[in-house]
Write a protein that holds these residues in place. Sequence first.
Motif, PDB file in Angstrom:
ATOM      1  N   ALA A  53     -32.284  37.736  74.196  1.00  0.00           N
ATOM      2  CA  ALA A  53     -32.829  39.092  74.085  1.00  0.00           C
ATOM      3  C   ALA A  53     -31.720  40.050  74.526  1.00  0.00           C
ATOM      4  N   LEU A  70     -35.190  47.182  75.461  1.00  0.00           N
ATOM      5  CA  LEU A  70     -34.949  46.040  74.576  1.00  0.00           C
ATOM      6  C   LEU A  70     -34.445  46.538  73.222  1.00  0.00           C
ATOM      7  N   PHE A  73     -32.368  40.924  69.366  1.00  0.00           N
ATOM      8  CA  PHE A  73     -32.013  39.579  69.815  1.00  0.00           C
ATOM      9  C   PHE A  73     -30.908  38.976  68.959  1.00  0.00           C
ATOM     10  N   THR A  75     -29.646  34.804  67.938  1.00  0.00           N
ATOM     11  CA  THR A  75     -30.035  33.392  68.001  1.00  0.00           C
ATOM     12  C   THR A  75     -28.959  32.567  67.293  1.00  0.00           C
ATOM     13  N   VAL A 113     -27.767  40.435  78.048  1.00  0.00           N
ATOM     14  CA  VAL A 113     -28.313  39.375  77.205  1.00  0.00           C
ATOM     15  C   VAL A 113     -29.069  38.422  78.116  1.00  0.00           C
ATOM     16  N   GLU A 116     -33.739  33.402  76.503  1.00  0.00           N
ATOM     17  CA  GLU A 116     -35.189  33.194  76.560  1.00  0.00           C
ATOM     18  C   GLU A 116     -35.615  32.289  75.415  1.00  0.00           C
ATOM     19  N   LEU A 121     -39.123  35.604  72.481  1.00  0.00           N
ATOM     20  CA  LEU A 121     -38.426  36.616  71.693  1.00  0.00           C
ATOM     21  C   LEU A 121     -39.311  37.145  70.568  1.00  0.00           C
TER      22      LEU A 121
END
Length: 197
Positions: A53, A70, A73, A75, A113, A116, A121
């Motif tokens: 995140a 926020l 994200f 990944t 960062v 999570e 997310l």
Amino acid sequence: MFGCLVAGRLVQTDAVQVAPDKFVFNLPDYENVNHVVVFMLGTMPFPAGMGGAVYFAFPDPVSGSSVWQLLGFVTNDKPSAIFKISGLKTGEGGAHPFGMMASASPSVAQVGVSVESLDQLAQQIPVTSAAVSTVDSFLQFTQKMLDSLYNFASSFAVSQAQMNPHPTETFIPSSCILKWYENFQRRMAQNPNFWKN
């Protein structure tokens, strides 16, 4: 594991690890930054089922702590993301995993960062003003230009009964402008570079 990039500046790969699963980049002179890119370096993937995140923190001059928001994200499947930070409002923050971290200085923001689970997310809602438009800026400009031309030309429209003879004027039916407008839009949708030929 992560990098941070601001246009016109060197790439930052020196994230400070503030917890086993939390990393922070300092962003000096943040008032002059419009966008920030956060990316994975490719040296180490996230563990299975995990992602990062991405948060942005304004320094709060009154309390000295940071106000976190926020952004989105990253990944393993989406190892980089661009975020617009110029439209964010100072003082407006939400729930975040960074605790009461003190800001490095009143002129230094932070990009964090937090590692999570992908399930966590998926449940989080980023600040909407941080999303970067997916529409190409050239296409967006062209659309606005077409709208402006059509609206401008239409503002002069008169019916045949309202027309006064002007021997030096040439009149173009508004239906011609509309037809051109629709054809241009169609061609742009099919091939945004058609005009280069």
